[in-house]
Scaffold this active site. Sequence first.
Site, PDB file in Angstrom:
ATOM      1  N   SER A   1     -22.388 -57.425 -48.222  1.00 10.28           N
ATOM      2  CA  SER A   1     -21.158 -58.191 -48.453  1.00 10.28           C
ATOM      3  C   SER A   1     -21.436 -59.685 -48.371  1.00 10.28           C
ATOM      4  O   SER A   1     -22.321 -60.114 -47.614  1.00 10.28           O
ATOM      5  CB  SER A   1     -20.140 -57.823 -47.378  1.00 10.28           C
ATOM      6  OG  SER A   1     -19.072 -58.757 -47.380  1.00 10.28           O
TER       7      SER A   1
ATOM      8  N   TYR B   1     -18.497 -55.728 -38.407  1.00 13.89           N
ATOM      9  CA  TYR B   1     -18.783 -55.415 -39.813  1.00 13.89           C
ATOM     10  C   TYR B   1     -19.743 -56.457 -40.406  1.00 13.89           C
ATOM     11  O   TYR B   1     -20.718 -56.118 -41.070  1.00 13.89           O
ATOM     12  CB  TYR B   1     -17.463 -55.387 -40.586  1.00 13.89           C
ATOM     13  CG  TYR B   1     -17.567 -55.223 -42.078  1.00 13.89           C
ATOM     14  CD1 TYR B   1     -18.057 -54.040 -42.641  1.00 13.89           C
ATOM     15  CD2 TYR B   1     -17.151 -56.234 -42.952  1.00 13.89           C
ATOM     16  CE1 TYR B   1     -18.131 -53.886 -44.027  1.00 13.89           C
ATOM     17  CE2 TYR B   1     -17.217 -56.084 -44.325  1.00 13.89           C
ATOM     18  CZ  TYR B   1     -17.702 -54.907 -44.862  1.00 13.89           C
ATOM     19  OH  TYR B   1     -17.779 -54.760 -46.226  1.00 13.89           O
TER      20      TYR B   1
ATOM     21  N   LYS C   1     -23.481 -55.870 -41.919  1.00 20.55           N
ATOM     22  CA  LYS C   1     -23.825 -56.170 -43.319  1.00 20.55           C
ATOM     23  C   LYS C   1     -25.009 -57.144 -43.390  1.00 20.55           C
ATOM     24  O   LYS C   1     -25.796 -57.101 -44.332  1.00 20.55           O
ATOM     25  CB  LYS C   1     -22.599 -56.717 -44.064  1.00 20.55           C
ATOM     26  CG  LYS C   1     -21.552 -55.641 -44.397  1.00 20.55           C
ATOM     27  CD  LYS C   1     -22.158 -54.500 -45.204  1.00 20.55           C
ATOM     28  CE  LYS C   1     -21.126 -53.636 -45.911  1.00 20.55           C
ATOM     29  NZ  LYS C   1     -21.712 -52.403 -46.480  1.00 20.55           N
TER      30      LYS C   1
HETATM   31  N1  LIG Z   1     -14.235 -54.022 -51.804  1.00 20.44           N
HETATM   32  C1  LIG Z   1     -14.736 -55.163 -51.363  1.00 20.44           C
HETATM   33  O1  LIG Z   1     -14.103 -56.234 -51.479  1.00 20.44           O
HETATM   34  C2  LIG Z   1     -16.104 -55.197 -50.744  1.00 20.44           C
HETATM   35  C3  LIG Z   1     -16.661 -56.456 -50.437  1.00 20.44           C
HETATM   36  C4  LIG Z   1     -17.936 -56.506 -49.880  1.00 20.44           C
HETATM   37  C5  LIG Z   1     -18.647 -55.343 -49.632  1.00 20.44           C
HETATM   38  N2  LIG Z   1     -18.089 -54.130 -49.918  1.00 20.44           N
HETATM   39  C6  LIG Z   1     -18.894 -52.935 -49.618  1.00 20.44           C
HETATM   40  O2  LIG Z   1     -18.948 -52.130 -50.789  1.00 20.44           O
HETATM   41  C7  LIG Z   1     -19.051 -50.753 -50.415  1.00 20.44           C
HETATM   42  C8  LIG Z   1     -17.960 -49.956 -51.115  1.00 20.44           C
HETATM   43  O3  LIG Z   1     -16.683 -50.492 -50.763  1.00 20.44           O
HETATM   44  P1  LIG Z   1     -15.339 -50.084 -51.543  1.00 20.44           P
HETATM   45  O4  LIG Z   1     -14.401 -51.222 -51.401  1.00 20.44           O
HETATM   46  O5  LIG Z   1     -15.664 -49.566 -52.892  1.00 20.44           O
HETATM   47  O6  LIG Z   1     -14.806 -48.909 -50.579  1.00 20.44           O
HETATM   48  P2  LIG Z   1     -13.921 -47.621 -50.852  1.00 20.44           P
HETATM   49  O7  LIG Z   1     -13.118 -47.734 -52.103  1.00 20.44           O
HETATM   50  O8  LIG Z   1     -13.205 -47.393 -49.555  1.00 20.44           O
HETATM   51  O9  LIG Z   1     -15.027 -46.481 -51.020  1.00 20.44           O
HETATM   52  C9  LIG Z   1     -15.881 -46.175 -49.954  1.00 20.44           C
HETATM   53  C10 LIG Z   1     -16.794 -45.048 -50.367  1.00 20.44           C
HETATM   54  O10 LIG Z   1     -17.710 -44.770 -49.287  1.00 20.44           O
HETATM   55  C11 LIG Z   1     -17.540 -43.420 -48.872  1.00 20.44           C
HETATM   56  N3  LIG Z   1     -17.695 -43.347 -47.421  1.00 20.44           N
HETATM   57  C12 LIG Z   1     -17.013 -44.055 -46.494  1.00 20.44           C
HETATM   58  N4  LIG Z   1     -17.428 -43.703 -45.260  1.00 20.44           N
HETATM   59  C13 LIG Z   1     -18.389 -42.761 -45.425  1.00 20.44           C
HETATM   60  C14 LIG Z   1     -19.175 -41.990 -44.543  1.00 20.44           C
HETATM   61  N5  LIG Z   1     -19.052 -42.098 -43.219  1.00 20.44           N
HETATM   62  N6  LIG Z   1     -20.058 -41.104 -45.071  1.00 20.44           N
HETATM   63  C15 LIG Z   1     -20.174 -40.958 -46.393  1.00 20.44           C
HETATM   64  N7  LIG Z   1     -19.453 -41.647 -47.289  1.00 20.44           N
HETATM   65  C16 LIG Z   1     -18.554 -42.533 -46.809  1.00 20.44           C
HETATM   66  C17 LIG Z   1     -16.144 -43.012 -49.318  1.00 20.44           C
HETATM   67  O11 LIG Z   1     -16.076 -41.598 -49.455  1.00 20.44           O
HETATM   68  P3  LIG Z   1     -14.675 -40.767 -49.438  1.00 20.44           P
HETATM   69  O12 LIG Z   1     -13.631 -41.640 -50.088  1.00 20.44           O
HETATM   70  O13 LIG Z   1     -14.985 -39.533 -50.225  1.00 20.44           O
HETATM   71  O14 LIG Z   1     -14.356 -40.523 -48.019  1.00 20.44           O
HETATM   72  C18 LIG Z   1     -16.042 -43.754 -50.649  1.00 20.44           C
HETATM   73  O15 LIG Z   1     -16.721 -43.047 -51.666  1.00 20.44           O
HETATM   74  C19 LIG Z   1     -18.973 -50.714 -48.879  1.00 20.44           C
HETATM   75  O16 LIG Z   1     -20.270 -50.664 -48.347  1.00 20.44           O
HETATM   76  C20 LIG Z   1     -18.301 -52.053 -48.530  1.00 20.44           C
HETATM   77  O17 LIG Z   1     -18.654 -52.483 -47.237  1.00 20.44           O
HETATM   78  C21 LIG Z   1     -16.831 -54.029 -50.471  1.00 20.44           C
END
Ligand SMILES: NC(=O)c1ccc[n+]([C@@H]2O[C@H](COP(=O)([O-])OP(=O)(O)OC[C@H]3O[C@@H](n4cnc5c(N)ncnc54)[C@H](OP(=O)(O)O)[C@@H]3O)[C@@H](O)[C@H]2O)c1
Length: 269
Positions: A147, A160, A164
């Site tokens: 992130s 968090y 990261k």
């Molecule tokens: N969105 C942002 O603005 C943002 C910014 C910076 C970094 N990120 C990073 O990008 C990544 C994806 O984020 P996102 O926003 O796309 O999140 P999201 O829509 O909540 O999706 C999270 C995904 O990770 C899976 N997951 C969560 N906990 C898990 C666990 N304990 N074991 C296995 N799978 C797990 C979920 O599976 P299920 O839904 O099937 O439970 C889902 O497929 C993360 O690492 C997050 O920290 C996101």
Amino acid sequence: MDFGLKGKRALVTGSSSGIGEGIAHQLAEAGATVVVHGRNPQRTSAVARAINERGGRAISVTGDLTEDGVAAHIREQVDAELGGIDVLVNNAGGRYAGFDHMDWFGIPAQDWLGSYKLNVVAAALMIEQFVPGMKARGWGRAIQISSGIAIQQPPVFPDYQAAKTAVVSLSGSLAKALSGSGVTSNTISAGVIYTPGSDGELDKAARAFGMDDWQKDERRFALEFFHHAVPRVGRPGDIAGAVLYMASQQADFITGAHLVVDGGGASAL
Ligand SMILES: NC(=O)c1ccc[n+]([C@@H]2O[C@H](COP(=O)([O-])OP(=O)(O)OC[C@H]3O[C@@H](n4cnc5c(N)ncnc54)[C@H](OP(=O)(O)O)[C@@H]3O)[C@@H](O)[C@H]2O)c1
């Protein structure tokens, strides 16, 4: 454009939703066979089905990566069906305690440990399972999703944020450990990306900014609240495009790198 991914096998953790789902689709469109992963069986198989219906090739596996033995179980399943993985995208992760930690102080030890396990240990265990096979075959990609807050270090969500930052660190260290092997390791850090996981946070941020619906004036929200140089919020495809490049043959000379995809947010802060 040929990304050299036809016939390659890619596993994207956390691809049942959000950024991972976008990555899975782009890798499949480039010709890779994709392993879609998540915890929720319905959501996970729905993404694999959507890829197959569009003419791609995907299978699905499920499991909570914070639970003992799950990474090894996933490898056994994938080995049985595909015989290995060439591209591993460690995307699963997020805020272990949701959006609770707006204050630096008072965070219980279990939340610090939970954030670390979900974002760092889960990725390390998947690397442990899949990267030795890539090394043995002389080609592979390990791509970690971190992130922008890893470098911005805001005064909130320190559990968090620290996790990261550790992802960036382990990914760079892995690149050096893989020296001469044909396997690269890189990090892509996401800025503010609109996903099911960030939806609530964006709404909360908009209310704090005095907006009832940020999507009505996304330009102002992005420029004035997040200080983006690109006047919008990111979408999963923005990260997926960067992952596709890092996974491609064209990125053969890139390892140990950290690419921040955040609409200029980090540099503007
Ligand atoms: N969105 C942002 O603005 C943002 C910014 C910076 C970094 N990120 C990073 O990008 C990544 C994806 O984020 P996102 O926003 O796309 O999140 P999201 O829509 O909540 O999706 C999270 C995904 O990770 C899976 N997951 C969560 N906990 C898990 C666990 N304990 N074991 C296995 N799978 C797990 C979920 O599976 P299920 O839904 O099937 O439970 C889902 O497929 C993360 O690492 C997050 O920290 C996101």
